[in-house]
Design a protein around this motif. Structure first.
Motif: not given
Length: 510
Positions: A98-113
């Motif tokens: 996801l970090a490569d194909r979607w977004s670094r920052t959005n992946s971070l937010l999702l993992s935090t949730i």
């Protein structure tokens, strides 16, 4: 050997101008606090990994005190401690993609949730008043907690490494380490100290309150971090060189990075095999030193905190060392010193294991852990972040980190058998140190002879070299850094022409 500079360190390669990207911002031109902010926000989430993985060792000790044989004879005794590793592996692989194909920052937010929700659920584990059912529920929530932790590794560390390129040259490795591995180590220390404070407040009674509160406090930091991360933007390096809107040439990627990924993953496996296993068993080892009688929880947790504090000198002092002599040499130096300490500790364990010298045991064991942090603890994530091009860095890092976690998972299962091989005597604790010390020597050899040099501008140079490799093999490098709404058919003379966003997928040339 460790202080010698190679020719490639002394000579700076000119950075090629890319016709398919916006002009890169000048390095070292941003104010320090503006440049350091994304490094902190991206990497500091690994504090939760250290806290949650270490506090479970103390939680397991409390459950043993509270439920006795009911807990010690249940399968959940092992699952509660190590099931998060399985979830972490899943999270690292999924979020690496996801970090490569979607977004670094959005992946971070999702993992935090995910981390916030399931840590809270773990603290409130319950099953109709039945202990065994409650153990199983706790283990289940811990698996999902692991997924959240796993997401922090590829998304957070990779974005942290890319953002560190905007910091002053000569300090980039240090800041990366301070906001990644040092955060894990501070999490380890706080994860040992919080149960001590809670146990003291509960007067070594009210066991359920002690372990639930200790777990529940793990929600606080990711909650704060989630708010801070809402302001994050994608790293500039990712914007310029991602394959987000291109078809990744995995065959070429494996040809170029396959062997390097294997070595980084193997070193990570060997390190986590030892460090997480020793971390999980530190409370148990100390409890055994006090004999058959149960020592007060505050005593066990107090010494456990002392041991974990020794992680800090290794990581804090080792951080600038990685800039001074380079990550490879720093890693090799750390594991060599750790190996020597491990052999000494194994040889002297008969004396160190006496209750009268528990302080000496804690110091020597702490030095053993400290050298591990100075070496692979600080530098293996750095090597994984900077030995690969931006377009596949998340997946590369995620695979290496996942294999490392598999090493931790394997270690928690294998170490009891290694200890059992020594029988009921002193050899049962000596054997793990012998094994770990031998693995340290192997790690040093792998890093020195099988991995490339990592300099201050390695990320930029790696992207240039990978572009050249892709181009030489017929892959259209104009696809790197494509933004939403851009198509190759509109690119003239290498300059992208942005078109309106489309609701249907955009075809690109492969």
């Amino acid at each position: 050997m460790f202080g010698r500079k190679k020719k490639e360190e002394e000579e700076e390669e000119p950075v090629a101008q890319d016709t398919n990207i916006e002009a890169a911002p000048a390095i070292d031109q941003k104010p320090f606090w503006q440049a350091i902010w994304p490094v902190l926000a991206c990497g500091a989430g690994l504090f939760s990994d250290g806290y949650i993985n270490n506090v479970i060792g103390s939680v397991s000790t409390v459950l043993l005190y509270e439920y006795g044989d009911t807990y010690s004879n249940s399968n959940a005794k092992t699952y509660v401690s190590d099931i998060a590793f399985a979830g972490t592996v899943v999270g690292q692989l999924v979020f690496g993609y996801l970090a490569d194909r979607w977004s670094r920052t959005n992946s971070l937010l999702l993992s935090t949730i995910i981390l916030i929700i399931f840590t809270a659920l773990a603290a409130g584990s319950y099953w109709h008043g039945e202990p065994v059912g409650m153990f199983n529920i706790l283990a289940a929530w811990r698996f999902f907690v692991g997924i959240g932790i796993g997401g922090e590794y590829p998304a957070g560390s990779v974005a942290c490494a890319e953002s560190s390129g905007e910091l002053k040259s000569g300090t980039r490795n240090m800041w990366f380490i301070l906001f990644t591995n040092s955060m894990i180590d501070w999490g380890f220390v706080i994860g040992a100290f919080v149960p001590y404070v809670v146990a003291a407040a509960a007067k070594n009674m009210y066991y359920s309150t002690i372990w639930r509160t200790s777990l529940g406090i793990g929600v606080v930091f990711p909650l704060i971090l989630f708010v801070l991360r809402l302001k994050l933007k994608e790293p500039e390096e990712f914007s310029r060189n991602s394959m987000k809107y291109a078809k990744t040439p995995y065959g070429l990627v494996l040809r170029y990075y396959g062997f390097r990924l294997f070595i980084v993953s193997l070193v990570w496996f060997l390190y986590d095999f030892s460090v997480y296993s020793f971390g999980l068993y530190s409370s148990t080892i100390l409890a055994n030193i006090y004999g058959d009688e149960q020592a007060p929880l505050t005593t066990v947790f107090g010494w456990n905190t002392v041991i974990n504090i020794f992680y800090l000198p290794g990581t804090m002092l080792g951080a600038p060392l990685s800039d001074k002599i380079g990550p490879r040499y720093a890693l090799a130096l750390g594991v060599t010193l750790q190996s020597i300490t491990g052999f000494i500790m194994a040889g002297c364990y008969a004396k160190l294991s006496q209750p009268s010298v528990v302080g000496a045991f804690a110091v020597v064991y702490g030095i053993f852990l400290s050298f591990g942090e100075l070496g692979p603890g600080n530098n293996i994530g750095l090597l994984a972040s900077k030995t690969c091009a931006t377009g596949v860095r998340g997946q590369y890092y995620g695979i290496a980190a996942a294999i490392g976690k598999i090493g931790a998972f394997v270690g928690t299962w294998v170490f009891p058998y290694i200890m059992a091989a020594g029988g009921d005597g002193i050899a049962s604790v000596q054997y793990p140190f012998y094994v770990s010390s031998c693995l340290c020597i192997l790690s040093a050899a792998l890093v020195l002879f099988c991995l490339p040099h990592i300099g201050q501008d390695t990320i930029t140079k790696e992207d240039i070299q990978f572009r050249e490799f892709l181009e030489s093999n017929g892959w259209d490098i104009r696809q790197l850094g494509l933004r939403k709404g851009e198509v190759l058919s509109n690119i003239e003379n290498g300059v992208p022409a942005v078109v309106e966003e489309r609701s249907t997928p955009v075809k690109t040339l492969n």
